[in-house]
Design an enzyme around this catalytic site. Structure first.
Site, mmCIF file in Angstrom:
data_model
loop_
_atom_site.group_PDB
_atom_site.id
_atom_site.type_symbol
_atom_site.label_atom_id
_atom_site.label_comp_id
_atom_site.label_asym_id
_atom_site.label_seq_id
_atom_site.Cartn_x
_atom_site.Cartn_y
_atom_site.Cartn_z
ATOM 1 C CG ASP A 269 -7.391 -15.717 -50.117
ATOM 2 O OD1 ASP A 269 -6.963 -14.447 -50.727
ATOM 3 O OD2 ASP A 269 -7.468 -16.433 -50.655
ATOM 4 C CD GLU A 304 -8.474 -11.312 -52.413
ATOM 5 O OE1 GLU A 304 -7.046 -11.185 -53.787
ATOM 6 O OE2 GLU A 304 -8.135 -12.177 -51.560
#
Length: 601
Positions: A269, A304
């Protein structure tokens, strides 16, 4: 159809942290450099731990699996194990000794799947089924196989405070949250997925800890640094004094999920919020160590990364990554079908050609200034293979960060959504669906969490204040309608209604998605070995586009599309087999919301 496979050997990841079962007993280890003395509460007794060099405290105690334990600091504060494998009473309660070898695996011959075969399905365990557990999710795996999915991607499951959370507020990164079930239940989910030919990827968060239940600062303040900032609180120290133990904690975590839980990969993330000026930064070291540890498996590492660092995606690069979520494709598709242009959508509305470039070359911004950011963004990506990018029309962020969590089918007409979906599902990039998308689920996916007290109030008010700057929410009465993120009803509204699939309209959507994914398997997968770099693109009118992908110098796959409500002309139509069609395209003129995918001889 279930794959037949024998039992696999016990899976145990050895690490210096936490409670490790040994023939002599359980070895408890706590990294607490700010403490000269630490006591272990275990089996109804309190024991002094041995203080070792470099901040370690250890004890060896002959207790069985299932024993609960905690650590007591010098000031009397009692804390859970930061590397706990299980927290049956949530993040403030005692940790539980887990025997990783207890679960009997049945995936001995499973080595994963090559990345070009990935058709991802992002899901939140708590909202995926009415029960919201790992075990309940197993009962829906056959539905995903029938749909054509080849990999599920779990939103973070690391232990978080309270009974519900998106997962990005995790504080005990080794413990699957008890609201979903014990660790063996997560292993059973992965095992069941492998028996069906499904990969399992896990979303992990190494850029911050959640705002409640993280005690590391009390005994290991070197985990954090004030030299950097993150949007979510204290930055993690990956490059300052004492950072070696911090880096090891995260890298062991990545290896732990892959080895003890047989995960086929991880999605990291928001890595743009990880600050590290080391010669070999955390991301590169993590990738290198994971790859070196598992050369015989397909292990996929996905990023990401708002910075769009193309250098991290070079195939075969040591310390590199498999792919990155492609927000540029999402933003371009979303703007095209909804007409929205607020915030980061503004650049994509101003220049529709950014979508064509993102489809052809990966990143829409490759060093150019992005007006929304007021700074250059990205690196050249046209030489990367299309499979270095994950394309999607919806995901947890892009749905859930809306005030009301509306899905795309609540915002755009049916024919527009299907045109956009046909583009990303058949692109040479790797597609990802968001749970329920395949039947146009009417359930929203709003932001939710289970905080209490002052923190709950802060999150509630902060959520509404976040939208105050948008014209549509300038009126306080409108902001007051935004769902309360800490209310249980908000969470319950996000749970998928599987019974709705029986409605005729939902059946039609489901059949459509199954058909598109069948075409992907039959016609797009075989191109992986020939389409090794980005393609070319051209725009026509306000919403028309041409994108071509090549085998060397020869075009092998072409997209012709009009993502607009008005007809456009000027499209060149190549010869070849049409493998998918939406809307009307004839003689170089494309009607509203029209798509042609052409396989060229």
């Amino acid at each position: 159809m279930l794959r037949q496979s024998g039992r696999a050997p016990a899976s145990r990841h050895a690490m210096p942290f936490g409670a490790q079962m040994t023939p002599e007993g359980v070895r408890f280890g706590l990294y607490a450099p700010a403490q000269s003395r630490v006591k272990l509460h275990v089996d109804g007794l309190v024991r002094e731990m041995e203080a070792l060099p470099e901040g370690w405290h250890r004890a060896l105690v002959p207790v069985p699996a299932g024993t609960r334990y905690r650590f007591e600091l010098e000031d009397g504060l009692i804390v859970p194990d930061p590397a706990s494998r299980y927290q049956p009473e949530d993040c403030h309660g005692p940790s539980e000794v887990v025997d990783p070898a207890r679960y009997q695996w049945h995936d001995a011959d499973w080595r994963g799947r090559p990345w070009h075969e990935a058709i991802l399905y992002e899901l939140h365990v708590g909202a995926f089924t009415p029960e919201g557990t790992f075990r309940a999710a197993i009962d829906r795996l056959d539905d995903l196989v029938e749909l054509g999915i080849t990999a599920i991607e779990l939103m973070p499951v690391a232990d978080f405070p309270g009974p519900r959370n998106w997962g990005y507020d995790g504080v005990l990164l080794y413990a699957p949250d008890s609201s979903y079930g014990p660790p063996d239940d997560l292993k059973a989910l992965v095992d069941a997925a492998h028996r069906r030919g499904l990969m399992v990827l896990l979303d992990v968060v190494y850029n911050h800890f959640g705002p409640e239940g993280n005690y590391l600062g009390a005994y290991a303040p070197s985990f954090f640094t004030d030299r950097y900032e993150t949007p979510w609180g204290a930055a993690i120290n990956y490059d300052g004094p004492g950072s070696r133990a911090v880096r090891d904690f995260m890298i062991h975590n990545a290896l732990y999920w892959i080895e003890e839980f047989h995960m086929d990969g991880l999605r990291l993330d928001a890595v743009h919020a990880i600050h590290d000026d080391s010669a070999e930064d955390l991301l590169s070291e993590l990738s290198r160590r994971v790859r070196d540890a598992h050369p015989d498996r397909h292990v996929h590492l996905v990023l990401e990364n708002e910075e769009n660092d193309a250098r991290r995606l070079v195939p075969g690069a040591r310390g590199g990554f498999t792919a990155q979520w492609n927000d540029d494709v999402h933003h371009g598709l979303h703007v095209a079908v909804t007409g929205e242009g607020d915030g980061y959508y503004a650049d994509y509305r101003a220049d529709p050609g950014l979508l064509a470039r993102a489809l052809a070359e990966g990143f829409a911004f490759q060093g150019e200034v992005m007006a929304y950011r007021g700074a250059p963004r990205g690196e050249p990506s046209g030489t990367l293979p299309p499979t270095a990018f994950v394309a999607f029309l919806q995901n947890h962020d892009q749905v859930g960060n809306r005030a009301f969590g509306e899905r795309i089918t609540a915002l755009a007409p049916r024919e527009a959504v299907r045109a956009a979906a046909a583009i990303y599902l058949l692109s040479p990039q790797v597609p990802m669906l968001f749970m329920g998308e395949e039947w146009a689920s009417a359930q929203p996916f709003p932001f939710f969490c289970g905080f209490t007290g002052d923190l709950a109030n802060a999150v509630r008010e902060g959520r509404r204040a976040e939208f105050a700057r948008f014209p549509a929410f300038a009126d306080p009465a409108v902001r007051a309608r935004i769902p309360d993120p800490v209310a249980e009803t908000t969470f319950l509204s996000a749970k998928l209604d599987w019974a709705a699939r029986e409605d005729e309209d939902k059946k039609d959507w489901l059949a459509w998605y199954r058909a598109v994914l069948r075409v992907r398997r039959e016609h797009i997968w075989p191109l992986a070995g020939t389409v090794r770099r980005g393609g070319t693109f051209r725009t026509a009118g306000k919403a028309g586009m041409e994108v071509d992908w090549f085998d060397g110098k020869t075009p092998v796959l072409s997209l012709r599309a009009n993502l607009g409500a008005d007809e456009v002309g000027g499209l060149s139509m190549p010869e070849g087999a049409v493998i998918w069609a939406e809307g009307e395209i004839e003689g170089g003129r494309a009607g509203a919301w029209s798509v042609r995918w052409i396989l060229r001889a």
